[in-house]
Design a protein around this motif. Structure first.
Motif, PDB file in Angstrom:
ATOM      1  N   ASP A  26       0.828  -1.205   0.000  1.00  0.00           N
ATOM      2  CA  ASP A  26       0.000   0.000   0.000  1.00  0.00           C
ATOM      3  C   ASP A  26       0.863   1.255   0.000  1.00  0.00           C
ATOM      4  OD1 ASP A  26      -2.347  -1.422  -0.057  1.00  0.00           O
ATOM      5  OD2 ASP A  26      -2.740  -1.265   2.097  1.00  0.00           O
TER       6      ASP A  26
ATOM      7  N   GLY B 133       0.003   4.091   8.624  1.00  0.00           N
ATOM      8  CA  GLY B 133      -1.349   3.640   8.955  1.00  0.00           C
ATOM      9  C   GLY B 133      -2.293   4.041   7.835  1.00  0.00           C
ATOM     10  N   THR B 134      -3.270   4.872   8.163  1.00  0.00           N
ATOM     11  CA  THR B 134      -4.206   5.358   7.147  1.00  0.00           C
ATOM     12  C   THR B 134      -4.014   6.850   6.879  1.00  0.00           C
ATOM     13  OG1 THR B 134      -5.887   5.781   8.816  1.00  0.00           O
ATOM     14  CG2 THR B 134      -5.944   3.619   7.720  1.00  0.00           C
ATOM     15  N   THR B 135      -2.922   7.424   7.401  1.00  0.00           N
ATOM     16  CA  THR B 135      -2.631   8.845   7.216  1.00  0.00           C
ATOM     17  C   THR B 135      -1.506   9.004   6.205  1.00  0.00           C
ATOM     18  OG1 THR B 135      -3.273   9.280   9.503  1.00  0.00           O
ATOM     19  CG2 THR B 135      -2.013  10.987   8.383  1.00  0.00           C
TER      20      THR B 135
ATOM     21  N   GLU C  39      -9.999   1.614   0.146  1.00  0.00           N
ATOM     22  CA  GLU C  39      -9.819   2.747   1.048  1.00  0.00           C
ATOM     23  C   GLU C  39      -8.544   2.555   1.864  1.00  0.00           C
ATOM     24  OE1 GLU C  39     -12.201   5.142   4.499  1.00  0.00           O
ATOM     25  OE2 GLU C  39     -13.334   4.097   2.940  1.00  0.00           O
ATOM     26  N   VAL C  40      -7.491   3.217   1.428  1.00  0.00           N
ATOM     27  CA  VAL C  40      -6.195   3.141   2.091  1.00  0.00           C
ATOM     28  C   VAL C  40      -5.940   4.415   2.882  1.00  0.00           C
ATOM     29  CG1 VAL C  40      -3.704   2.946   1.711  1.00  0.00           C
ATOM     30  CG2 VAL C  40      -5.270   1.629   0.296  1.00  0.00           C
ATOM     31  N   VAL C  41      -6.264   5.561   2.287  1.00  0.00           N
ATOM     32  CA  VAL C  41      -5.983   6.863   2.889  1.00  0.00           C
ATOM     33  C   VAL C  41      -7.268   7.420   3.504  1.00  0.00           C
ATOM     34  CG1 VAL C  41      -5.155   9.203   2.459  1.00  0.00           C
ATOM     35  CG2 VAL C  41      -4.213   7.296   1.145  1.00  0.00           C
ATOM     36  N   LYS C  42      -7.193   7.762   4.791  1.00  0.00           N
ATOM     37  CA  LYS C  42      -8.340   8.381   5.457  1.00  0.00           C
ATOM     38  C   LYS C  42      -8.057   9.819   5.851  1.00  0.00           C
ATOM     39  CE  LYS C  42     -10.382   4.149   7.114  1.00  0.00           C
ATOM     40  NZ  LYS C  42     -10.856   3.360   8.255  1.00  0.00           N
TER      41      LYS C  42
ATOM     42  N   ASN D   7      -7.929   7.040  -3.203  1.00  0.00           N
ATOM     43  CA  ASN D   7      -8.598   5.777  -2.885  1.00  0.00           C
ATOM     44  C   ASN D   7      -9.256   5.170  -4.120  1.00  0.00           C
ATOM     45  OD1 ASN D   7      -7.848   5.678  -0.179  1.00  0.00           O
ATOM     46  ND2 ASN D   7      -9.586   6.917   0.448  1.00  0.00           N
TER      47      ASN D   7
ATOM     48  N   LEU E  80       3.129   6.993   3.846  1.00  0.00           N
ATOM     49  CA  LEU E  80       1.878   6.473   4.399  1.00  0.00           C
ATOM     50  C   LEU E  80       2.183   5.810   5.737  1.00  0.00           C
ATOM     51  CD1 LEU E  80      -1.168   5.901   3.903  1.00  0.00           C
ATOM     52  CD2 LEU E  80      -0.463   3.701   2.978  1.00  0.00           C
TER      53      LEU E  80
END
Length: 98
Positions: A29, A56-58, A90-93, A84, A54
């Motif tokens: 990812d 985590g998801t940030t 959905e990788v990036v939040k 995404n 990257l």
């Protein structure tokens, strides 16, 4: 003679299984997000981009231009959605521009 059953798999399926078994999704990812950033942002933004990391998801993006950072901050959610969509999951939040 015994008849062989078809045990064929495509290379992409075998690689996907290997990645899942060895728990390499997070590393893949990270690489995919960097590539998606380069593809989506184009040469103009990429020339001012120093790092794309990257955690985590940030997604942390280090830019050399304060003006560009301010402009991109207005469209953070759109950038997250585009990334995404490019990654097809959905990788990036969250997006942090530095």
């Amino acid at each position: 003679m015994a008849k062989r059953t078809s045990n064929e798999s495509s290379i992409s399926e075998v690689l996907q299984q290997f990645i899942q078994v060895n728990r390499l999704e997070a590393g893949m990812d990270k690489i995919d997000v960097e590539q998606a950033w380069k593809n989506l942002m184009g040469n103009g933004v990429n020339s001012y981009t120093q790092e794309v990391i990257l955690k985590g998801t940030t997604l942390y993006v280090k830019l050399t231009s304060a003006v560009l950072r301010e402009e991109l901050s207005y469209g953070k959610q759109k950038i997250i959605d585009m990334l995404n969509e490019e990654l097809r999951k959905e990788v990036v939040k969250d997006l942090i521009l530095r």
